[in-house]
Design an enzyme around this catalytic site. Structure first.
Site, mmCIF file in Angstrom:
data_model
loop_
_atom_site.group_PDB
_atom_site.id
_atom_site.type_symbol
_atom_site.label_atom_id
_atom_site.label_comp_id
_atom_site.label_asym_id
_atom_site.label_seq_id
_atom_site.Cartn_x
_atom_site.Cartn_y
_atom_site.Cartn_z
ATOM 1 N N SER A 42 4.849 -17.649 -11.205
ATOM 2 C CA SER A 42 5.722 -18.419 -10.326
ATOM 3 C C SER A 42 6.416 -17.574 -9.269
ATOM 4 O O SER A 42 6.686 -18.055 -8.181
ATOM 5 C CB SER A 42 6.752 -19.179 -11.145
ATOM 6 N N LYS B 222 5.461 -29.630 -9.797
ATOM 7 C CA LYS B 222 4.918 -28.877 -8.678
ATOM 8 C C LYS B 222 3.842 -29.714 -7.977
ATOM 9 O O LYS B 222 4.196 -30.672 -7.298
ATOM 10 C CB LYS B 222 4.410 -27.524 -9.174
ATOM 11 N N ASP C 79 0.787 -21.194 -19.636
ATOM 12 C CA ASP C 79 1.651 -22.091 -18.870
ATOM 13 C C ASP C 79 1.074 -22.148 -17.457
ATOM 14 O O ASP C 79 1.135 -21.171 -16.714
ATOM 15 C CB ASP C 79 3.078 -21.513 -18.873
ATOM 16 N N HIS D 13 7.836 -16.959 -17.248
ATOM 17 C CA HIS D 13 8.950 -17.816 -16.826
ATOM 18 C C HIS D 13 10.114 -17.775 -17.821
ATOM 19 O O HIS D 13 9.917 -17.618 -19.028
ATOM 20 C CB HIS D 13 8.435 -19.249 -16.719
ATOM 21 N N GLU E 94 1.233 -16.923 -17.926
ATOM 22 C CA GLU E 94 1.141 -18.018 -16.977
ATOM 23 C C GLU E 94 -0.258 -17.985 -16.360
ATOM 24 O O GLU E 94 -0.928 -16.959 -16.397
ATOM 25 C CB GLU E 94 2.206 -17.863 -15.880
ATOM 26 N N ASN F 152 7.725 -26.572 -3.992
ATOM 27 C CA ASN F 152 6.591 -26.472 -4.914
ATOM 28 C C ASN F 152 5.729 -27.728 -4.883
ATOM 29 O O ASN F 152 4.801 -27.863 -5.673
ATOM 30 C CB ASN F 152 7.097 -26.283 -6.349
HETATM 31 C C1 LIG Z 1 8.675 -24.603 -12.990
HETATM 32 C C2 LIG Z 1 8.168 -23.885 -14.183
HETATM 33 C C3 LIG Z 1 8.493 -24.288 -15.481
HETATM 34 C C4 LIG Z 1 9.517 -25.333 -15.738
HETATM 35 O O1 LIG Z 1 8.991 -26.587 -15.512
HETATM 36 P P1 LIG Z 1 10.006 -27.780 -15.186
HETATM 37 O O2 LIG Z 1 9.160 -28.972 -15.374
HETATM 38 O O3 LIG Z 1 10.462 -27.567 -13.802
HETATM 39 O O4 LIG Z 1 11.097 -27.683 -16.197
HETATM 40 C C5 LIG Z 1 7.895 -23.637 -16.535
HETATM 41 N N1 LIG Z 1 7.036 -22.635 -16.337
HETATM 42 C C6 LIG Z 1 6.719 -22.200 -15.106
HETATM 43 C C7 LIG Z 1 5.768 -21.075 -14.950
HETATM 44 C C8 LIG Z 1 7.284 -22.801 -13.998
HETATM 45 O O5 LIG Z 1 7.009 -22.347 -12.778
#
Ligand SMILES: *Cc1c(COP(=O)(O)O)cnc(C)c1O
Length: 454
Positions: A216, A273, A241, A141, A212, A55
Site C-alpha cells: 500500500s 479501493k 492481503d 499494513h 500483501e 484509492n
Molecule cells: C486499505 C487496506 C486495508 C484496510 O482495508 P479497509 O477496508 O480500508 O479497512 C488492509 N490492508 C491493506 C493492505 C490496505 O491497503
C-alpha cells in the site's frame, strides 16, 4: 465538559502524546471533504482540487451502475441489516456476494467483513494460538501487524520482499517446532479466548506467512510465486492481503495472486479501493469457513453489512470482471506509464538546472520502482514532504504527504495514486506543478550547499 477523572488521570497522558506528535511534525488532521468527486475533483474547505490521492483506482465510487445498485438496494432491502449474520443479518444479497466471490476467485468459501482492517484482525485473531508463529513482511499494513502483535503467537517481520530473510525465519521457527513447549494458560486473556473455543494444544504449531499482493505504501508487488513456494516447502500457511491488487491485476481483475498463478490458503480482498465502496472478504476452504462461522467474534458479534451494500458490491464485481472493468484497467495502465515516463523527463530538466545534483543533501525526490497505480515520491524529511504537498495544494492538486510511523523514518513521501479517470491533461497539469514544486525544493536545498548552475 471534562470530568475530574479525565482531567486528572488522562490529561497528562494525552497532552504529552500529542505534544510529541507536534514536535515530530507528525500531527495528523482529518480533512473535511465536501465532495470526493469521481476520483477527480475533491472539494476541501470549499476549494476544488485535482485528486491524486484516491484509492478509487477504477473510478467506481461514482459509477452510475453502482449508484443505481445502491438506489435499488435501498428500495428493496432498506439501509441496514438489523443484526449480525448469525441473527438477522445474513441477507440474500450478502449470501450471493459471498458465493459470487468464492466462485470468481476460485475458493470454497468467502466470508464478508465490514472492513479490511476487521477482516485482517479476524483472521489472525482466530487462527493464531499460543506457540504459533507469524512471519510477516516488514511493510505489511497496520491492520496485519497490529493483529499479529496482539495475537498469542510470536511475530517475525522479514525484510521487505526479501526471500532470504523470509526463509531464514522459516528455518528458525522450524527449530521451535521440535521443542515441546510447556503451556500454562492462566491469564484472563486466555480465559476469554477459551470461553469460545479451547486452544488446540494437542495439534502442531502453525506457521503463517503474511504478505500483501501490492504494497500500500510502496506500490510494488510481492514475489508471490517464490513466497508461496517457500511457504509450501516449510509447511507454513500463506495469507495474502490483496487490497490494492484486486480489481486491478490478473485475469479480469482477479488480483495479484491470479497474476502470479498462486492460490494462498487465505486471501483477503477489500472493497474500499478498486471496488469504490467499502468492506472486505476472506477467501478460504470450506473447513476454515465452518471454523470461522463458529468462532470468529468480529463476525458473530458485529452487525453484518447492509443488504444494500452487498447489492452494490455485487454490481461492483460485475463491473470489475466485465468489459467496463477491462477498459478501465487498460486506461489505468496507460495513465501509469504516461505519468512515469513524463515524470522522468521532468526530473532530467530539473537536474540539468543544477551544477551537481549529487551534491544535494538530501538528494532530489525520486519515484520508487512501482508498476502499480501507487507511485510513491520519496522526499525524505517530513517537513519537505509537507512543504511539497502544500505547494501542490496551492496549485490546485491534492496529494497527501505520508509520514512515519505509517512508513519508515526518513522516507516521508507523497503517495501519488493514478486512476483510470485521470485524463492526459490532468496528468500534465499535475506534472507541471510537481516540476515547479520539486524545483522549489531543490533550490531551497541547494542554497545551503550552493550547487545552482550559473
Ligand atoms: C486499505 C487496506 C486495508 C484496510 O482495508 P479497509 O477496508 O480500508 O479497512 C488492509 N490492508 C491493506 C493492505 C490496505 O491497503
Amino acid at each position: 465538559m471534562k470530568t475530574s477523572a479525565e482531567k486528572n488521570m488522562w490529561q497528562p497522558r494525552i497532552q504529552s502524546a500529542i505534544e510529541k506528535q507536534r514536535e515530530k511534525d507528525r500531527y495528523r488532521h482529518r480533512v473535511e471533504c465536501q465532495q470526493q468527486g469521481s476520483t477527480i475533483d475533491i472539494i476541501v474547505e470549499g476549494e476544488a482540487y485535482l485528486n491524486f490521492s484516491s484509492n478509487d483506482y477504477l473510478g467506481l465510487a461514482h459509477h452510475p451502475q453502482m449508484i443505481k445498485a445502491a438506489q435499488m438496494g435501498a428500495q428493496k432491502y432498506g439501509v441496514g441489516s438489523g443484526g449480525s449474520s448469525h441473527v438477522t443479518g445474513y441477507s440474500e444479497p450478502l449470501q450471493q456476494l459471498e458465493a459470487t466471490l468464492a466462485d470468481w476467485l476460485g475458493y470454497d468459501a468467502a466470508i464478508v467483513y465490514p472492513s479490511g482492517f476487521t477482516a485482517n484482525q479476524a483472521v489472525i485473531k482466530l487462527m493464531i494460538e499460543r506457540g504459533d508463529h507469524l512471519i510477516a513482511d516488514r511493510l505489511s499494513h497496520a491492520s496485519l501487524l497490529e493483529a499479529a502483535m496482539f495475537s498469542e503467537g510470536r511475530l517475525y517481520r522479514y525484510k521487505h520482499n526479501d526471500l532470504r530473510s523470509l526463509e531464514s525465519y522459516l528455518q528458525k521457527v522450524a527449530v521451535f517446532e521440535t521443542e515441546i513447549e510447556q503451556l500454562e494458560i492462566t491469564d484472563s486473556k486466555a480465559e476469554l479466548s477459551r470461553s469460545n473455543h479451547e486452544p488446540s494444544m494437542a495439534s502442531p504449531h502453525l506457521n503463517l506467512v503474511i504478505t500483501e499482493g501490492i504494497f500500500s505504501m510502496d506500490g510494488d508487488s510481492a514475489p508471490l510465486e517464490e513466497i508461496a513456494a517457500l511457504a509450501h516447502q516449510h509447511q507454513a500457511l500463506l495469507m495474502v492481503d490483496d487490497a490494492h491488487g484486486i480489481g486491478i491485476l490478473g485475469e479480469a481483475g482477479k488480483g495479484t495472486c491470479n497474476h502470479f498463478g498462486i492460490h494462498p490458503d487465505i486471501l483477503v480482498v477489500t472493497f474500499g479501493k478498486a471496488f469504490g465502496c467499502s468492506g472486505a472478504a476472506v477467501l478460504m476452504s470450506q473447513a476454515l469457513a465452518d471454523y470461522f462461522v463458529q468462532f470468529s467474534r468480529p463476525l458473530i458479534y458485529s452487525t453484518a453489512i447492509a443488504p444494500m451494500q452487498a447489492a452494490i458490491l455485487l454490481a461492483a464485481v460485475d463491473i470489475v470482471r466485465g468489459e467496463t472493468g477491462m477498459l478501465k484497467r487498460i486506461q489505468l495502465q496507460r495513465n501509469i506509464l504516461y505519468f512515469k515516463s513524463n515524470f522522468q523527463k521532468r526530473m532530467i530538466a530539473i537536474e540539468s538546472m543544477l551544477d551537481d545534483p549529487s551534491n544535494l543533501e538530501p538528494a532530489l525526490p525520486y519515484l520508487l520502482e512501482s508498476e502499480s497505480a501507487i507511485q510513491p515520491l520519496i522526499i525524505g524529511k517530513d517537513t519537505d514532504a509537507l512543504r511539497l504537498s502544500a505547494y501542490l495544494k496551492d496549485a490546485g492538486i491534492w496529494v497527501s504527504a505520508i509520514r512515519p510511523p505509517t512508513i519508515p523514518p526518513n522516507t516521508a513521501r507523497l503517495r501519488i495514486t493514478l486512476t483510470a479517470d485521470h485524463t492526459k491533461e490532468m496528468i500534465d497539469h499535475f506534472l507541471d506543478a510537481l516540476e515547479a514544486g520539486i524545483t522549489d525544493l531543490a533550490i531551497n536545498r541547494a542554497q545551503s550547499v550552493s550547487v545552482i548552475a550559473e
